[in-house]
Design a protein around this motif. Structure first.
Motif, mmCIF file in Angstrom:
data_model
loop_
_atom_site.group_PDB
_atom_site.id
_atom_site.type_symbol
_atom_site.label_atom_id
_atom_site.label_comp_id
_atom_site.label_asym_id
_atom_site.label_seq_id
_atom_site.Cartn_x
_atom_site.Cartn_y
_atom_site.Cartn_z
ATOM 1 N N ASN A 30 5.782 -11.812 87.087
ATOM 2 C CA ASN A 30 6.176 -13.127 86.585
ATOM 3 C C ASN A 30 7.088 -13.115 85.496
ATOM 4 O O ASN A 30 6.640 -13.127 84.569
ATOM 5 C CB ASN A 30 4.679 -13.917 86.447
ATOM 6 N N PRO A 31 8.177 -13.316 85.798
ATOM 7 C CA PRO A 31 9.190 -13.358 84.641
ATOM 8 C C PRO A 31 8.997 -14.567 83.706
ATOM 9 O O PRO A 31 9.814 -14.546 82.573
ATOM 10 C CB PRO A 31 10.701 -13.602 85.258
ATOM 11 N N ARG A 32 8.199 -15.543 83.997
ATOM 12 C CA ARG A 32 8.082 -16.657 82.937
ATOM 13 C C ARG A 32 6.951 -16.276 81.861
ATOM 14 O O ARG A 32 6.473 -16.883 80.899
ATOM 15 C CB ARG A 32 7.552 -17.883 83.659
ATOM 16 N N ILE A 33 6.235 -14.968 82.255
ATOM 17 C CA ILE A 33 5.358 -14.552 81.094
ATOM 18 C C ILE A 33 5.807 -13.547 80.262
ATOM 19 O O ILE A 33 6.345 -12.273 80.965
ATOM 20 C CB ILE A 33 4.228 -13.975 81.904
ATOM 21 N N THR A 34 5.742 -13.585 79.065
ATOM 22 C CA THR A 34 6.338 -12.639 78.192
ATOM 23 C C THR A 34 5.064 -12.093 77.269
ATOM 24 O O THR A 34 4.302 -12.975 76.789
ATOM 25 C CB THR A 34 7.285 -13.041 77.255
ATOM 26 N N HIS A 35 4.875 -10.854 76.983
ATOM 27 C CA HIS A 35 3.971 -10.295 76.394
ATOM 28 C C HIS A 35 4.634 -9.679 74.905
ATOM 29 O O HIS A 35 5.544 -9.141 75.054
ATOM 30 C CB HIS A 35 3.452 -9.019 77.005
ATOM 31 N N ARG A 36 4.007 -9.951 74.086
ATOM 32 C CA ARG A 36 4.590 -9.385 72.506
ATOM 33 C C ARG A 36 3.762 -8.334 71.990
ATOM 34 O O ARG A 36 2.467 -8.545 72.064
ATOM 35 C CB ARG A 36 4.458 -10.556 71.506
ATOM 36 N N PHE A 37 4.437 -7.208 71.495
ATOM 37 C CA PHE A 37 3.604 -6.009 71.008
ATOM 38 C C PHE A 37 4.302 -5.926 69.692
ATOM 39 O O PHE A 37 5.114 -5.865 69.229
ATOM 40 C CB PHE A 37 3.940 -4.862 71.773
ATOM 41 N N GLN A 38 3.008 -5.580 68.885
ATOM 42 C CA GLN A 38 3.572 -5.400 67.354
ATOM 43 C C GLN A 38 2.533 -4.519 66.778
ATOM 44 O O GLN A 38 1.445 -4.485 66.930
ATOM 45 C CB GLN A 38 3.881 -6.712 66.619
ATOM 46 N N ALA A 39 3.083 -3.824 65.584
ATOM 47 C CA ALA A 39 2.319 -3.044 64.858
ATOM 48 C C ALA A 39 2.788 -2.964 63.414
ATOM 49 O O ALA A 39 4.039 -2.964 63.340
ATOM 50 C CB ALA A 39 2.202 -1.420 65.503
ATOM 51 N N GLU A 40 2.014 -2.565 62.649
ATOM 52 C CA GLU A 40 2.381 -2.353 61.104
ATOM 53 C C GLU A 40 2.144 -0.866 60.577
ATOM 54 O O GLU A 40 1.048 -0.311 61.069
ATOM 55 C CB GLU A 40 1.652 -3.345 60.244
ATOM 56 N N ALA A 41 2.880 -0.490 59.734
ATOM 57 C CA ALA A 41 2.434 0.906 59.379
ATOM 58 C C ALA A 41 3.218 1.062 58.031
ATOM 59 O O ALA A 41 4.245 0.276 57.781
ATOM 60 C CB ALA A 41 2.955 2.109 60.361
ATOM 61 N N SER A 42 2.952 2.283 57.269
ATOM 62 C CA SER A 42 3.628 2.673 56.207
ATOM 63 C C SER A 42 4.970 3.311 56.270
ATOM 64 O O SER A 42 5.604 3.267 55.240
ATOM 65 C CB SER A 42 2.670 3.451 54.894
ATOM 66 N N GLU A 43 5.210 3.779 57.521
ATOM 67 C CA GLU A 43 6.473 4.388 57.952
ATOM 68 C C GLU A 43 7.094 3.826 59.165
ATOM 69 O O GLU A 43 6.393 3.344 59.830
ATOM 70 C CB GLU A 43 6.326 6.039 58.007
ATOM 71 N N PRO A 44 8.363 3.383 59.065
ATOM 72 C CA PRO A 44 8.903 2.727 60.151
ATOM 73 C C PRO A 44 8.372 3.437 61.561
ATOM 74 O O PRO A 44 8.070 2.743 62.698
ATOM 75 C CB PRO A 44 10.423 2.668 60.043
ATOM 76 N N LEU A 45 8.675 4.953 61.781
ATOM 77 C CA LEU A 45 8.415 5.410 62.979
ATOM 78 C C LEU A 45 7.049 5.555 63.462
ATOM 79 O O LEU A 45 6.600 5.261 64.494
ATOM 80 C CB LEU A 45 8.839 6.846 62.812
ATOM 81 N N GLN A 46 6.114 5.327 62.226
ATOM 82 C CA GLN A 46 4.708 5.095 62.791
ATOM 83 C C GLN A 46 4.568 3.814 63.397
ATOM 84 O O GLN A 46 3.702 3.790 64.440
ATOM 85 C CB GLN A 46 3.911 5.327 61.729
ATOM 86 N N ALA A 47 4.934 2.990 62.968
ATOM 87 C CA ALA A 47 4.918 1.408 63.571
ATOM 88 C C ALA A 47 5.623 1.474 64.959
ATOM 89 O O ALA A 47 4.955 0.934 65.706
ATOM 90 C CB ALA A 47 5.637 0.443 62.651
ATOM 91 N N VAL A 48 6.741 2.101 65.264
ATOM 92 C CA VAL A 48 7.399 2.129 66.374
ATOM 93 C C VAL A 48 6.423 2.931 67.396
ATOM 94 O O VAL A 48 6.298 2.405 68.591
ATOM 95 C CB VAL A 48 8.651 2.629 66.465
ATOM 96 N N THR A 49 5.900 4.269 66.950
ATOM 97 C CA THR A 49 5.088 4.646 67.680
ATOM 98 C C THR A 49 3.724 3.934 68.384
ATOM 99 O O THR A 49 3.483 3.995 69.594
ATOM 100 C CB THR A 49 4.529 6.120 67.021
ATOM 101 N N LYS A 50 3.219 3.401 67.244
ATOM 102 C CA LYS A 50 1.959 2.417 67.650
ATOM 103 C C LYS A 50 2.102 1.437 68.863
ATOM 104 O O LYS A 50 1.543 1.162 69.678
ATOM 105 C CB LYS A 50 1.768 1.476 66.593
ATOM 106 N N VAL A 51 3.627 0.816 68.551
ATOM 107 C CA VAL A 51 4.028 -0.154 69.571
ATOM 108 C C VAL A 51 4.277 0.422 70.874
ATOM 109 O O VAL A 51 3.671 -0.079 72.128
ATOM 110 C CB VAL A 51 5.259 -0.929 69.291
ATOM 111 N N ILE A 52 4.829 1.609 71.138
ATOM 112 C CA ILE A 52 4.947 2.412 72.195
ATOM 113 C C ILE A 52 3.835 2.581 73.041
ATOM 114 O O ILE A 52 3.589 2.525 74.118
ATOM 115 C CB ILE A 52 6.075 3.710 72.038
ATOM 116 N N GLN A 53 2.803 3.171 72.227
ATOM 117 C CA GLN A 53 1.465 3.426 72.692
ATOM 118 C C GLN A 53 0.881 2.115 73.421
ATOM 119 O O GLN A 53 0.196 2.190 74.621
ATOM 120 C CB GLN A 53 0.613 3.914 71.871
ATOM 121 N N GLN A 54 1.338 0.952 72.713
ATOM 122 C CA GLN A 54 0.337 -0.274 73.287
ATOM 123 C C GLN A 54 1.200 -0.571 74.663
ATOM 124 O O GLN A 54 0.539 -1.087 75.503
ATOM 125 C CB GLN A 54 0.825 -1.487 72.330
ATOM 126 N N VAL A 55 2.528 -0.461 74.641
ATOM 127 C CA VAL A 55 3.455 -0.956 75.849
ATOM 128 C C VAL A 55 2.933 0.105 76.782
ATOM 129 O O VAL A 55 2.801 -0.355 78.063
ATOM 130 C CB VAL A 55 4.845 -0.901 75.422
#
Length: 65
Positions: A30-55
């Protein structure tokens, strides 16, 4: 790109040593539904990795239906 992420944002929060990474994905059924994924971390790469795992988890759930 492999996960379908087209828009994303990496920012440093008001707390100096915390990075926030966020992205939005459109639901494949359903292209009308959008999911937002987000994460916080002390290092940028850690935050990105957390979101990739969620996705990846979300994507696997969608594909197993």
């Amino acid at each position: 790109n492999q996960l379908g992420v087209q828009k994303y944002q990496l920012s440093q929060t008001e707390e100096s040593f915390v990075f926030l990474f966020a992205c939005d994905l459109t639901h494949p059924d359903n292209p009308r539904i959008t999911h937002r994924f987000q994460a916080e971390a002390s290092e940028p790469l850690q935050a990105v990795t957390k979101v990739i795992q969620q996705v990846e988890t979300w994507s696997a759930q969608i594909n197993n239906r």
